[in-house]
Design a protein around this motif. Structure first.
Motif, PDB file in Angstrom:
ATOM      1  N   GLY A 256      26.237 -48.411 -19.606  1.00 59.88           N
ATOM      2  CA  GLY A 256      26.701 -49.716 -20.091  1.00 59.88           C
ATOM      3  C   GLY A 256      27.331 -49.508 -21.459  1.00 59.88           C
TER       4      GLY A 256
ATOM      5  N   VAL B   9      26.109 -49.905 -24.295  1.00 64.86           N
ATOM      6  CA  VAL B   9      25.211 -49.236 -25.257  1.00 64.86           C
ATOM      7  C   VAL B   9      25.214 -47.725 -25.007  1.00 64.86           C
ATOM      8  CG1 VAL B   9      22.843 -49.070 -26.102  1.00 64.86           C
ATOM      9  CG2 VAL B   9      23.818 -51.315 -25.582  1.00 64.86           C
TER      10      VAL B   9
ATOM     11  N   GLY C 217      30.626 -62.242 -22.575  1.00 65.11           N
ATOM     12  CA  GLY C 217      31.399 -63.452 -22.850  1.00 65.11           C
ATOM     13  C   GLY C 217      32.617 -63.197 -23.704  1.00 65.11           C
TER      14      GLY C 217
ATOM     15  N   ARG D 192      24.446 -41.327 -10.179  1.00 67.19           N
ATOM     16  CA  ARG D 192      23.167 -40.627 -10.212  1.00 67.19           C
ATOM     17  C   ARG D 192      22.136 -41.498 -10.914  1.00 67.19           C
ATOM     18  NH1 ARG D 192      23.163 -35.254  -8.484  1.00 67.19           N
ATOM     19  NH2 ARG D 192      21.129 -36.015  -7.834  1.00 67.19           N
TER      20      ARG D 192
ATOM     21  N   GLY E 269      23.941 -61.702 -14.540  1.00 62.90           N
ATOM     22  CA  GLY E 269      23.364 -60.408 -14.909  1.00 62.90           C
ATOM     23  C   GLY E 269      22.188 -60.630 -15.833  1.00 62.90           C
TER      24      GLY E 269
HETATM   25  C1  LIG Z   1      26.899 -63.275 -18.880  1.00 61.02           C
HETATM   26  C2  LIG Z   1      26.754 -62.423 -20.108  1.00 61.02           C
HETATM   27  C3  LIG Z   1      27.509 -62.725 -21.242  1.00 61.02           C
HETATM   28  C4  LIG Z   1      27.398 -61.924 -22.395  1.00 61.02           C
HETATM   29  N1  LIG Z   1      28.202 -62.170 -23.475  1.00 61.02           N
HETATM   30  C5  LIG Z   1      28.212 -61.316 -24.516  1.00 61.02           C
HETATM   31  C6  LIG Z   1      29.150 -61.458 -25.579  1.00 61.02           C
HETATM   32  O1  LIG Z   1      29.980 -62.342 -25.578  1.00 61.02           O
HETATM   33  N2  LIG Z   1      29.093 -60.583 -26.615  1.00 61.02           N
HETATM   34  C7  LIG Z   1      28.178 -59.562 -26.656  1.00 61.02           C
HETATM   35  O2  LIG Z   1      28.163 -58.785 -27.626  1.00 61.02           O
HETATM   36  N3  LIG Z   1      27.290 -59.405 -25.667  1.00 61.02           N
HETATM   37  C8  LIG Z   1      27.296 -60.242 -24.593  1.00 61.02           C
HETATM   38  N4  LIG Z   1      26.414 -60.073 -23.574  1.00 61.02           N
HETATM   39  C9  LIG Z   1      25.381 -59.061 -23.742  1.00 61.02           C
HETATM   40  C10 LIG Z   1      25.894 -57.714 -23.514  1.00 61.02           C
HETATM   41  O3  LIG Z   1      26.650 -57.727 -22.320  1.00 61.02           O
HETATM   42  C11 LIG Z   1      24.696 -56.798 -23.431  1.00 61.02           C
HETATM   43  O4  LIG Z   1      23.953 -56.833 -24.636  1.00 61.02           O
HETATM   44  C12 LIG Z   1      25.157 -55.386 -23.243  1.00 61.02           C
HETATM   45  O5  LIG Z   1      26.077 -55.305 -22.183  1.00 61.02           O
HETATM   46  C13 LIG Z   1      23.972 -54.520 -22.950  1.00 61.02           C
HETATM   47  O6  LIG Z   1      24.495 -53.256 -22.675  1.00 61.02           O
HETATM   48  P1  LIG Z   1      23.579 -52.137 -22.071  1.00 61.02           P
HETATM   49  O7  LIG Z   1      24.411 -50.938 -22.012  1.00 61.02           O
HETATM   50  O8  LIG Z   1      22.291 -52.091 -22.821  1.00 61.02           O
HETATM   51  O9  LIG Z   1      23.165 -52.679 -20.628  1.00 61.02           O
HETATM   52  P2  LIG Z   1      23.965 -52.622 -19.254  1.00 61.02           P
HETATM   53  O10 LIG Z   1      25.374 -53.019 -19.388  1.00 61.02           O
HETATM   54  O11 LIG Z   1      23.132 -53.379 -18.283  1.00 61.02           O
HETATM   55  O12 LIG Z   1      23.967 -51.074 -18.909  1.00 61.02           O
HETATM   56  C14 LIG Z   1      22.812 -50.367 -18.534  1.00 61.02           C
HETATM   57  C15 LIG Z   1      23.278 -49.321 -17.547  1.00 61.02           C
HETATM   58  O13 LIG Z   1      22.212 -48.450 -17.258  1.00 61.02           O
HETATM   59  C16 LIG Z   1      22.271 -48.125 -15.901  1.00 61.02           C
HETATM   60  N5  LIG Z   1      20.933 -47.708 -15.483  1.00 61.02           N
HETATM   61  C17 LIG Z   1      19.807 -48.443 -15.515  1.00 61.02           C
HETATM   62  N6  LIG Z   1      18.765 -47.706 -15.080  1.00 61.02           N
HETATM   63  C18 LIG Z   1      19.265 -46.491 -14.775  1.00 61.02           C
HETATM   64  C19 LIG Z   1      18.678 -45.293 -14.273  1.00 61.02           C
HETATM   65  N7  LIG Z   1      17.367 -45.217 -14.006  1.00 61.02           N
HETATM   66  N8  LIG Z   1      19.474 -44.220 -14.054  1.00 61.02           N
HETATM   67  C20 LIG Z   1      20.821 -44.276 -14.317  1.00 61.02           C
HETATM   68  N9  LIG Z   1      21.429 -45.392 -14.799  1.00 61.02           N
HETATM   69  C21 LIG Z   1      20.650 -46.476 -15.032  1.00 61.02           C
HETATM   70  C22 LIG Z   1      22.724 -49.399 -15.219  1.00 61.02           C
HETATM   71  O14 LIG Z   1      23.295 -49.152 -13.954  1.00 61.02           O
HETATM   72  C23 LIG Z   1      23.711 -49.941 -16.224  1.00 61.02           C
HETATM   73  O15 LIG Z   1      25.037 -49.546 -15.957  1.00 61.02           O
HETATM   74  C24 LIG Z   1      26.491 -60.843 -22.421  1.00 61.02           C
HETATM   75  C25 LIG Z   1      25.723 -60.555 -21.288  1.00 61.02           C
HETATM   76  C26 LIG Z   1      25.860 -61.323 -20.134  1.00 61.02           C
HETATM   77  C27 LIG Z   1      25.022 -60.957 -18.909  1.00 61.02           C
END
Ligand SMILES: Cc1cc2nc3c(=O)[nH]c(=O)nc-3n(C[C@H](O)[C@H](O)[C@H](O)COP(=O)(O)OP(=O)(O)OC[C@H]3O[C@@H](n4cnc5c(N)ncnc54)[C@H](O)[C@@H]3O)c2cc1C
Length: 481
Positions: free
Chosen positions: A56, A58, A91, A264, A414
């Motif tokens: 993602g 992050v 968003g 994976r 999500g």
């Molecule tokens: C509807 C919506 C609107 C939003 N609007 C905003 C906004 O306007 N501005 C903003 O800053 N943030 C916004 N956010 C929040 C932002 O999208 C999240 O904070 C951010 O995307 C989190 O990123 P992440 O990488 O932690 O999580 P994710 O994007 O969920 O990524 C985690 C990844 O890890 C992978 N994964 C999980 N477990 C495993 C595993 N065991 N093995 C391999 N891969 C794995 C998943 O497949 C996924 O791709 C919004 C979120 C949503 C849902």
């Protein structure tokens, strides 16, 4: 931690060892400092092999920062490509301001979803009620201001990194400037005051506007029914987060030094004194093997940046974080009538609903549903989905009526992790080779580059520009104290 022993795969598993072999073979591995906007030459005692779990925003941001610090990175993502989790449904807002973090005096102050923007279906579930109770302590203005002050250095660090990336790699990801926060009732306007105090204290350029002034700036906003006012922050931007994540992946692919293992799934993490490793489920199409035969990638350090999936991976290591999954919704609707369509991003500051224009579409995000963690893993019952999407449709009707064809909108939902103190969970945990970067809540995009940089500094043993107070406030083990 030694980075010199590059015997980094289990000898039985050549296929996965190829991850590092490919990185080794990449032409730019050790001499790409000039390609990186803020590479910290000479600071590294050793180059580490680091696995980042999660593709993602992050995970991608963490990989970027680790690579910029000179390390070799392998990102493991269970989907076929990056940005398929919470990142997909963002968003559009880039960096959080005191007006839109998901804690503070205006957040969840009303019980009815129609006023707060959050549908509560918590029942008598103890952990989620405890989570809400803790988050509610930050509604007190001084507590809110103190907490945001801890977050702010992270926002500024992220701002700097994002500007570097945008400038250096010349990426186009539908960027636009200007955010207009709108507040309906006089009572809610009063509750906004601590956020305005913070904007003044940090000398963040902004304009406090009357309803008429809001309409002068954004013609699509109606003056009836009456609303209390708005705040324009011209310098803060919006853009397309999943597009950005994919462009950054391409950039990392082209620069070398980062390998993406997509498709994976990590099933476990192994930690010992010499190395850290991740176990992988069989790749798509591969038949299951005996429990003694698992693919393993080993490295000097592992970063868990797997969004909601982080919790299960960490629980296996007996690190139980009190982060709570929150479901959010998104509608992408075609513009109905150009003359009614907004040109600035419009944000309902109390309901945390963002309306962003992107070419001929409106992206409307928010509509949170708070349930127990186990319910959040199940599909949302249809009536609740309708209720959440109705919040988005209503906000569009209230603030930019007639602008979008909501009946033709594509819905998406999500989950993302929210922490009970509003701050992400970033730092070393349990073992010198394990790092966590999760819990960014609904403001993950911008923060990811600040937290990713902190992870890169911690892995490198390099000093961080963040204050010790902020670093301590982000530590994964803070909840145990
Ligand atoms: C509807 C919506 C609107 C939003 N609007 C905003 C906004 O306007 N501005 C903003 O800053 N943030 C916004 N956010 C929040 C932002 O999208 C999240 O904070 C951010 O995307 C989190 O990123 P992440 O990488 O932690 O999580 P994710 O994007 O969920 O990524 C985690 C990844 O890890 C992978 N994964 C999980 N477990 C495993 C595993 N065991 N093995 C391999 N891969 C794995 C998943 O497949 C996924 O791709 C919004 C979120 C949503 C849902």
């Amino acid at each position: 931690m030694p980075g010199d022993s590059f015997d980094c795969y289990h000898s039985a598993f050549h296929q996965i060892g190829a991850a590092w072999a490919a990185i080794d073979a990449a032409p730019h591995v050790t001499h790409t400092e000039n390609a990186w906007p803020h590479a910290r030459r000479g600071q590294l005692e050793s180059i580490m092999d680091v696995i980042v779990i999660g593709g993602g925003i992050v995970g991608v941001a963490t990989a970027y920062q680790l690579r910029a610090a000179g390390h070799r990175v392998c990102v493991v993502e269970r989907h076929a490509t990056v940005a398929q989790g919470a990142t997909y449904g963002h968003g559009g807002t880039l960096l959080p301001t005191p007006l839109d973090v998901w804690f503070g005096p205006t957040f969840m102050q009303h019980r009815q979803a129609a006023k707060s923007g959050v549908i509560r279906k918590t029942g008598f579930n103890g952990p989620v009620r405890e989570f809400i109770r803790k988050l509610a302590t930050l509604a007190e203005p001084d507590a809110f201001k103190k907490q945001f002050a801890l977050l702010r250095p992270l926002v500024e660090s992220a701002r700097e990194s994002l500007a570097d990336i945008e400038h250096h790699f010349n990426l186009e990801f539908e960027q636009s400037k200007g955010q207009l926060y709108l507040v309906r009732s006089a009572r809610d306007w009063e509750l906004t005051e601590p956020a305005l105090e913070l904007l003044r204290q940090f000398e963040a350029p902004h304009h406090v506007l009357s309803p008429q002034e809001c309409q002068d700036i954004e013609h699509s906003i109606p003056l009836e029914p009456h609303f209390a006012g708005g705040v324009l922050i011209e310098d803060e931007g919006t853009a397309n987060c999943p597009l950005f994540a994919k462009l950054l992946k391409q950039t990392l692919d082209a620069q070398g030094g980062v390998q993406f293992q997509c498709g994976r799934e990590v099933t476990g993490i192994r930690l010992d004194n010499q190395r850290a490793a991740v176990e992988l489920a069989p790749a798509n199409g591969e038949s299951a093997r005996s429990s003694r035969e698992v693919d393993v990638i080993s490295a000097d350090a592992v970063v868990v940046a797997a969004g909601v999936g982080s919790l299960a991976l960490l629980e296996k290591l007996r690190l139980n974080l009190p982060l709570h999954p929150l479901r959010l919704h998104n509608l992408v609707a075609p513009i109905a009538r150009e003359e009614f369509a907004p040109h600035t991003t419009v944000i309902d500051a109390v309901k945390r609903i963002t309306i962003t224009r992107s070419n001929h579409r409106l992206r409307i995000a928010g509509g949170a549903v708070l349930q127990s963690a186990s319910q959040t893993k199940q599909p949302l019952p249809e009536p609740l989905t309708k209720e959440a999407l109705a919040l988005l449709g209503q906000a569009t009707h209230d603030w930019v009526p007639g602008s979008a064809r909501i009946s033709a909108a594509l819905p998406w939902e999500g989950a993302k992790l929210l922490s009970p103190d509003g701050l992400p969970v970033t730092g070393n945990a349990l073992h010198p080779r394990l790092f966590v970067n999760a819990g960014h809540g609904p403001v993950g995009w911008g923060l990811a580059f600040g937290t990713g940089k902190l992870i890169a500094n911690l892995v490198s043993g390099a000093p961080s520009e963040l204050s010790p107070d902020t670093i301590a406030a982000l530590r994964p083990e803070r909840f145990r104290e």
